[in-house]
Write a protein that holds these residues in place. Structure first.
Motif, PDB file in Angstrom:
ATOM      1  N   LYS A  70       0.827  -1.204   0.000  1.00 25.95           N
ATOM      2  CA  LYS A  70       0.000   0.000   0.000  1.00 25.95           C
ATOM      3  C   LYS A  70       0.861   1.254   0.000  1.00 25.95           C
ATOM      4  O   LYS A  70       2.025   1.236   0.390  1.00 25.95           O
ATOM      5  CB  LYS A  70      -0.907   0.036   1.250  1.00 25.95           C
ATOM      6  CG  LYS A  70      -1.708  -1.219   1.519  1.00 25.95           C
ATOM      7  CD  LYS A  70      -2.462  -1.091   2.826  1.00 25.95           C
ATOM      8  CE  LYS A  70      -3.170  -2.368   3.226  1.00 25.95           C
ATOM      9  NZ  LYS A  70      -3.887  -2.225   4.522  1.00 25.95           N
ATOM     10  N   GLY A  90     -12.581   0.050   4.367  1.00 32.12           N
ATOM     11  CA  GLY A  90     -11.969  -0.172   3.070  1.00 32.12           C
ATOM     12  C   GLY A  90     -12.877  -0.880   2.092  1.00 32.12           C
ATOM     13  O   GLY A  90     -13.920  -1.429   2.455  1.00 32.12           O
ATOM     14  N   ARG A 131     -12.402  -3.323  -1.636  1.00 32.03           N
ATOM     15  CA  ARG A 131     -11.571  -3.969  -2.645  1.00 32.03           C
ATOM     16  C   ARG A 131     -12.426  -4.286  -3.870  1.00 32.03           C
ATOM     17  O   ARG A 131     -13.573  -4.728  -3.736  1.00 32.03           O
ATOM     18  CB  ARG A 131     -10.969  -5.272  -2.121  1.00 32.03           C
ATOM     19  CG  ARG A 131      -9.907  -5.132  -1.047  1.00 32.03           C
ATOM     20  CD  ARG A 131      -9.285  -6.482  -0.756  1.00 32.03           C
ATOM     21  NE  ARG A 131      -8.210  -6.414   0.229  1.00 32.03           N
ATOM     22  CZ  ARG A 131      -8.302  -6.908   1.461  1.00 32.03           C
ATOM     23  NH1 ARG A 131      -9.413  -7.510   1.856  1.00 32.03           N
ATOM     24  NH2 ARG A 131      -7.289  -6.810   2.296  1.00 32.03           N
ATOM     25  N   LEU A 171      -8.908   0.574  -1.653  1.00 30.67           N
ATOM     26  CA  LEU A 171      -8.915   1.943  -1.148  1.00 30.67           C
ATOM     27  C   LEU A 171      -9.352   1.891   0.307  1.00 30.67           C
ATOM     28  O   LEU A 171     -10.368   1.261   0.629  1.00 30.67           O
ATOM     29  CB  LEU A 171      -9.876   2.821  -1.951  1.00 30.67           C
ATOM     30  CG  LEU A 171     -10.028   4.273  -1.476  1.00 30.67           C
ATOM     31  CD1 LEU A 171      -8.714   5.025  -1.644  1.00 30.67           C
ATOM     32  CD2 LEU A 171     -11.149   4.976  -2.226  1.00 30.67           C
ATOM     33  N   GLU A 172      -8.567   2.517   1.194  1.00 33.58           N
ATOM     34  CA  GLU A 172      -8.878   2.515   2.619  1.00 33.58           C
ATOM     35  C   GLU A 172      -8.841   3.939   3.166  1.00 33.58           C
ATOM     36  O   GLU A 172      -8.045   4.773   2.722  1.00 33.58           O
ATOM     37  CB  GLU A 172      -7.890   1.639   3.389  1.00 33.58           C
ATOM     38  CG  GLU A 172      -7.976   0.168   3.012  1.00 33.58           C
ATOM     39  CD  GLU A 172      -6.950  -0.697   3.702  1.00 33.58           C
ATOM     40  OE1 GLU A 172      -7.128  -1.931   3.707  1.00 33.58           O
ATOM     41  OE2 GLU A 172      -5.945  -0.151   4.223  1.00 33.58           O
ATOM     42  N   ILE A 173      -9.712   4.198   4.133  1.00 34.60           N
ATOM     43  CA  ILE A 173      -9.799   5.500   4.782  1.00 34.60           C
ATOM     44  C   ILE A 173      -9.748   5.286   6.288  1.00 34.60           C
ATOM     45  O   ILE A 173     -10.454   4.433   6.819  1.00 34.60           O
ATOM     46  CB  ILE A 173     -11.090   6.247   4.394  1.00 34.60           C
ATOM     47  CG1 ILE A 173     -11.150   6.473   2.878  1.00 34.60           C
ATOM     48  CG2 ILE A 173     -11.184   7.582   5.127  1.00 34.60           C
ATOM     49  CD1 ILE A 173     -12.462   7.088   2.407  1.00 34.60           C
ATOM     50  N   SER A 202       0.234   5.438   1.242  1.00 37.53           N
ATOM     51  CA  SER A 202      -0.679   6.379   1.888  1.00 37.53           C
ATOM     52  C   SER A 202      -0.336   7.804   1.479  1.00 37.53           C
ATOM     53  O   SER A 202       0.767   8.094   0.997  1.00 37.53           O
ATOM     54  CB  SER A 202      -0.612   6.244   3.408  1.00 37.53           C
ATOM     55  OG  SER A 202      -0.994   4.953   3.834  1.00 37.53           O
ATOM     56  N   PHE A 257      -5.529   8.471   4.042  1.00 37.16           N
ATOM     57  CA  PHE A 257      -6.020   7.934   2.774  1.00 37.16           C
ATOM     58  C   PHE A 257      -4.972   6.988   2.207  1.00 37.16           C
ATOM     59  O   PHE A 257      -3.810   7.360   2.053  1.00 37.16           O
ATOM     60  CB  PHE A 257      -6.326   9.059   1.779  1.00 37.16           C
ATOM     61  CG  PHE A 257      -7.417   9.991   2.232  1.00 37.16           C
ATOM     62  CD1 PHE A 257      -8.749   9.662   2.039  1.00 37.16           C
ATOM     63  CD2 PHE A 257      -7.102  11.181   2.862  1.00 37.16           C
ATOM     64  CE1 PHE A 257      -9.752  10.510   2.459  1.00 37.16           C
ATOM     65  CE2 PHE A 257      -8.103  12.045   3.283  1.00 37.16           C
ATOM     66  CZ  PHE A 257      -9.433  11.699   3.092  1.00 37.16           C
ATOM     67  N   THR A 258      -5.398   5.774   1.876  1.00 34.60           N
ATOM     68  CA  THR A 258      -4.452   4.736   1.454  1.00 34.60           C
ATOM     69  C   THR A 258      -5.012   3.994   0.248  1.00 34.60           C
ATOM     70  O   THR A 258      -6.212   3.702   0.183  1.00 34.60           O
ATOM     71  CB  THR A 258      -4.204   3.730   2.592  1.00 34.60           C
ATOM     72  OG1 THR A 258      -3.672   4.428   3.718  1.00 34.60           O
ATOM     73  CG2 THR A 258      -3.235   2.638   2.173  1.00 34.60           C
ATOM     74  N   THR A 259      -4.143   3.692  -0.702  1.00 34.34           N
ATOM     75  CA  THR A 259      -4.532   2.872  -1.838  1.00 34.34           C
ATOM     76  C   THR A 259      -3.480   1.790  -2.038  1.00 34.34           C
ATOM     77  O   THR A 259      -2.386   1.846  -1.466  1.00 34.34           O
ATOM     78  CB  THR A 259      -4.694   3.721  -3.109  1.00 34.34           C
ATOM     79  OG1 THR A 259      -5.236   2.916  -4.163  1.00 34.34           O
ATOM     80  CG2 THR A 259      -3.360   4.288  -3.556  1.00 34.34           C
ATOM     81  N   MET A 298      -7.746  -4.325  -6.470  1.00 34.59           N
ATOM     82  CA  MET A 298      -7.330  -2.992  -6.078  1.00 34.59           C
ATOM     83  C   MET A 298      -8.066  -2.612  -4.806  1.00 34.59           C
ATOM     84  O   MET A 298      -9.168  -3.108  -4.554  1.00 34.59           O
ATOM     85  CB  MET A 298      -7.636  -1.996  -7.192  1.00 34.59           C
ATOM     86  CG  MET A 298      -6.921  -2.319  -8.499  1.00 34.59           C
ATOM     87  SD  MET A 298      -7.397  -1.210  -9.863  1.00 34.59           S
ATOM     88  CE  MET A 298      -9.087  -1.750 -10.141  1.00 34.59           C
TER      89      MET A 298
END
Length: 216
Positions: free
Chosen positions: A45, A180, A182, A193-195, A47, A203-205, A191
Motif C-alpha cells: 500500500k 476499506g 476492494r 482503497l482505505e480510509i 498512503s 487515505f491509502t490505496t 485494487m
C-alpha cells in the motif's frame, strides 16, 4: 535524546458513523464480496500524508519516501480476517544556501490488523444473495507501534545566536479504525482503497494478492 510515550485511540463517533455509512452503502449498491475463509491476502500500500507543515520549507530541497506499508492477513472465518502490518516513511529537507542545515524525519510502524467483512454476513441475515459483482467491503482496527525519529543539523537558534543540532525520538502506540473496499479484477488480484488512521496515512490505496488455501 528525548523519549515520549503516548497512547492514542481514534475509535470515536466519527469513526463509527463512517463504518455505519459503509454498511448502508453496501446494502444499497447490491454488491458481493469475494473475501473467503482460510485464504491469505498480501497487500502492498501507499498512503497520502503531508508532514511539510513542520516548518516553512521555502529555500530547501525536499526528498521524500511516501508512507508505504505491507499488510498480510488471513481469513479466519467467512467474515473475519487478521494479520500484521509494517510501514515506513521519511522526509529530508536540505537548505539550498547552507548545505549542512539538514532536517530528517522518519517513521516506522509495526503491528496487527483485524477486519470484519460485511457481504457474507448480510447475505446470511437476509437468506438471499443480494450482492452482485466483485467487491469486498470491510472495516477494522489496527494496533500499531510507531517509532518517529527526527534529526536537525545546523539550525539557527535565536536565543543563543548559534547553529545547533538536535535529535529526538518518539514512540507512539495507537488503536485506530479504518474502512476499506476492494475490487477484484480477477479471483486472486484486486485494487483497494482505505480510509482511516489505521494506516500510515489517512487515505491509502494499493493492491491485494490473494493466495487461495488450496495452494498450500
Amino acid at each position: 535524546m528525548q523519549h515520549r510515550f503516548r497512547i492514542n485511540s481514534y475509535w470515536n463517533i466519527k469513526g463509527r458513523a463512517i463504518v455505519l455509512s459503509l454498511v448502508l452503502l453496501t446494502v444499497a449498491q447490491g454488491l458481493m464480496g469475494q473475501f473467503s475463509n482460510k485464504d491469505w491476502y498480501i497487500s502492498p500500500k501507499i498512503s497520502f500524508a503531508d508532514y511539510s507543515n513542520r516548518h516553512d520549507w521555502d529555500g530547501y530541497s525536499i526528498q521524500k519516501v511516501p508512507p508505504i506499508s505491507l499488510a498480510v492477513e488471513k481469513g479466519l472465518t467467512d467474515y473475519l480476517s487478521a494479520g500484521a502490518l509494517m510501514g515506513f516513511s521519511r522526509d529530508k529537507y536540505k537548505n539550498d544556501t547552507l548545505a549542512t542545515n539538514v532536517h530528517r524525519y522518519s517513521e516506522f510502524a509495526f503491528g496487527g490488523v483485524a477486519n470484519v467483512h460485511f457481504a457474507g454476513w448480510i447475505e446470511k441475515w437476509t437468506n438471499y444473495k443480494v450482492f452482485l459483482g466483485d467487491w469486498d467491503f470491510y472495516a477494522g482496527l489496527s494496533l500499531l507501534m510507531k517509532w518517529n525519529n527526527a534529526r536537525e543539523d545546523d539550525v539557527w537558534n535565536e536565543e543563543t545566536q548559534q547553529l545547533v543540532s538536535s535529535k529526538s525520538a518518539d514512540f507512539n502506540f495507537s488503536v485506530s479504525p479504518l474502512v476499506g473496499v476492494r475490487y477484484f479484477v480477477n479471483d486472486n488480484f484486486c485494487m483497494l482503497l482505505e480510509i482511516g488512521p489505521g494506516n500510515m496515512g489517512f487515505f491509502t490505496t494499493g493492491i491485494t494478492f490473494r493466495i487461495p488455501s488450496q495452494y498450500y
